[in-house]
Design an enzyme around this catalytic site. Sequence first.
Site, mmCIF file in Angstrom:
data_model
loop_
_atom_site.group_PDB
_atom_site.id
_atom_site.type_symbol
_atom_site.label_atom_id
_atom_site.label_comp_id
_atom_site.label_asym_id
_atom_site.label_seq_id
_atom_site.Cartn_x
_atom_site.Cartn_y
_atom_site.Cartn_z
ATOM 1 N N GLY A 194 0.662 -1.256 0.055
ATOM 2 C CA GLY A 194 -0.019 0.044 -0.020
ATOM 3 C C GLY A 194 0.841 1.484 0.063
ATOM 4 O O GLY A 194 2.090 0.945 -0.358
ATOM 5 N N LYS A 238 12.989 -2.326 -8.506
ATOM 6 C CA LYS A 238 13.291 -1.453 -7.403
ATOM 7 C C LYS A 238 13.681 -2.247 -6.296
ATOM 8 O O LYS A 238 14.779 -2.004 -5.569
ATOM 9 C CB LYS A 238 12.072 -0.690 -7.152
ATOM 10 C CG LYS A 238 12.104 -0.152 -5.731
ATOM 11 C CD LYS A 238 12.846 1.146 -5.583
ATOM 12 C CE LYS A 238 13.113 1.815 -4.200
ATOM 13 N NZ LYS A 238 12.684 1.184 -3.124
ATOM 14 N N SER A 264 7.592 4.132 -1.032
ATOM 15 C CA SER A 264 6.539 4.419 0.051
ATOM 16 C C SER A 264 7.299 5.150 1.013
ATOM 17 O O SER A 264 6.787 5.924 1.787
ATOM 18 C CB SER A 264 5.828 3.271 0.414
ATOM 19 O OG SER A 264 5.116 2.512 -0.356
ATOM 20 N N GLY A 316 5.269 3.986 -9.017
ATOM 21 C CA GLY A 316 6.012 2.695 -8.961
ATOM 22 C C GLY A 316 4.948 1.538 -9.129
ATOM 23 O O GLY A 316 5.065 0.668 -9.789
ATOM 24 N N HIS A 317 4.245 1.399 -8.067
ATOM 25 C CA HIS A 317 3.300 0.483 -8.161
ATOM 26 C C HIS A 317 2.322 0.433 -9.237
ATOM 27 O O HIS A 317 1.940 -0.447 -9.693
ATOM 28 C CB HIS A 317 2.241 0.749 -6.807
ATOM 29 C CG HIS A 317 3.122 0.631 -5.553
ATOM 30 N ND1 HIS A 317 3.246 1.521 -4.529
ATOM 31 C CD2 HIS A 317 3.703 -0.586 -4.844
ATOM 32 C CE1 HIS A 317 3.720 1.391 -3.539
ATOM 33 N NE2 HIS A 317 4.050 0.140 -3.688
ATOM 34 N N GLN A 320 7.798 -9.697 7.630
ATOM 35 C CA GLN A 320 8.908 -9.369 7.139
ATOM 36 C C GLN A 320 9.793 -8.024 7.692
ATOM 37 O O GLN A 320 10.645 -7.412 6.907
ATOM 38 C CB GLN A 320 8.655 -9.008 5.540
ATOM 39 C CG GLN A 320 7.962 -7.889 5.127
ATOM 40 C CD GLN A 320 7.417 -7.825 3.869
ATOM 41 O OE1 GLN A 320 6.835 -8.524 3.238
ATOM 42 N NE2 GLN A 320 7.961 -6.730 3.269
HETATM 43 P P1 AMP Z 1 6.211 -2.228 -1.606
HETATM 44 O O1 AMP Z 1 4.594 -1.787 -1.678
HETATM 45 O O2 AMP Z 1 6.911 -1.357 -1.375
HETATM 46 O O3 AMP Z 1 6.137 -3.639 -1.168
HETATM 47 O O4 AMP Z 1 6.313 -2.651 -3.331
HETATM 48 C C1 AMP Z 1 5.114 -3.419 -4.056
HETATM 49 C C2 AMP Z 1 5.863 -3.605 -5.262
HETATM 50 O O5 AMP Z 1 6.037 -2.407 -6.073
HETATM 51 C C3 AMP Z 1 7.226 -4.251 -5.268
HETATM 52 O O6 AMP Z 1 7.456 -5.433 -6.196
HETATM 53 C C4 AMP Z 1 8.262 -3.345 -5.599
HETATM 54 O O7 AMP Z 1 9.435 -3.752 -5.880
HETATM 55 C C5 AMP Z 1 7.428 -2.495 -6.617
HETATM 56 N N1 AMP Z 1 8.041 -0.968 -6.672
HETATM 57 C C6 AMP Z 1 8.231 -0.408 -5.394
HETATM 58 N N2 AMP Z 1 8.718 0.940 -5.829
HETATM 59 C C7 AMP Z 1 8.716 0.764 -7.270
HETATM 60 C C8 AMP Z 1 9.374 1.973 -8.167
HETATM 61 N N3 AMP Z 1 9.730 2.976 -7.788
HETATM 62 N N4 AMP Z 1 9.339 1.351 -9.613
HETATM 63 C C9 AMP Z 1 9.131 0.365 -9.730
HETATM 64 N N5 AMP Z 1 8.498 -0.862 -8.843
HETATM 65 C C10 AMP Z 1 8.361 -0.426 -7.589
#
Ligand code: AMP
Length: 294
Positions: free
Chosen positions: A31, A160, A197, A36-37, A61
């Site tokens: 969330g 990322k 985030s 990026g998401h 985690q």
């Molecule tokens: P998170 O919510 O941080 O666990 O991220 C969820 C997914 O979004 C993970 O697969 C991250 O690698 C991807 N993600 C987060 N930030 C980026 C970004 N800046 N560019 C591409 N993918 C991203």
Amino acid sequence: MQIFTTKHDLKDALAPSRAEGKSIGLVPTMGALHEGHFSLIRQALMHNHIVVVSLFVNPTQFGENEDFSTYPRTLEDDCAMLEKLGVHAVFAPTAGEMYDSTIEQMNAVDGGLSRTRIVPGDIAQKYEGALRPIHFSGVCLVINKLFNIVRPDRAYFGEKDYQQVAIVRQMVADLDIPVEISACPIERDDSGLALSSRNRYLTPAQRKQATCLYEAIVLAQSDVAKGRTNSADIIKDVVSYLTNRCPEEFKIGYVAIVDTVTLEPLAAITNEARLLISVELNGVHLIDNAQLCA
Ligand code: AMP
């Protein structure tokens, strides 16, 4: 768009689509969504009939002194954006629903040790794994659970978290999990800072400082473009750039040049060389990475 908070309801809702032969794409997230998401979600929408986005700040985690309790939680805003994007289903369980008991209950009994754990291989012991010892085990556990709940045809991850993608690919291969893993490029803001985030924790001044991760990547890439091939020399350049740029509040976690697939350190640059950087800026954990050859 439907929002599900229980595994049972989500499974029930997906069953008819699966029976009709519709493909399901899963985008696991914690969330506090950003561009990026969204880039992962757009890919998922392009290649699947049904897209499920999970919003779950996964307690297993996070280490004891990490930011689980302060991690940004913006469920309403997230859902509004996901609806606009055309996502079909959101899965936003509580920790109690996900793990069939609260983390407090699990820990009260035996520190959670009676539960099944997923122990990723050596690839998870270094870099982020060395800094955050239980992190990847928790990631593998929750991803496995999400795969079993959603049974997606494809799942989308961001480069990322480069080591995470490599570990998930390895797990899927080792455990014969029937899902295709898709890795999507890093989305950055105009300054080059990789979207995250956790950037919300940074003040505007710190955000500016944080761009030095990207600047260090560009420096390494230009070293390679100029014909430098010794990884140790390039790493030295990157470390001294980072240290000079932010001597006070910066703590370098690691700077490594590794093989794209195995993540083993490379002594010399090849076409498969990837630079991985992790720093702590005023207590905020930031990571970035990039391919070193064009
Ligand atoms: P998170 O919510 O941080 O666990 O991220 C969820 C997914 O979004 C993970 O697969 C991250 O690698 C991807 N993600 C987060 N930030 C980026 C970004 N800046 N560019 C591409 N993918 C991203």
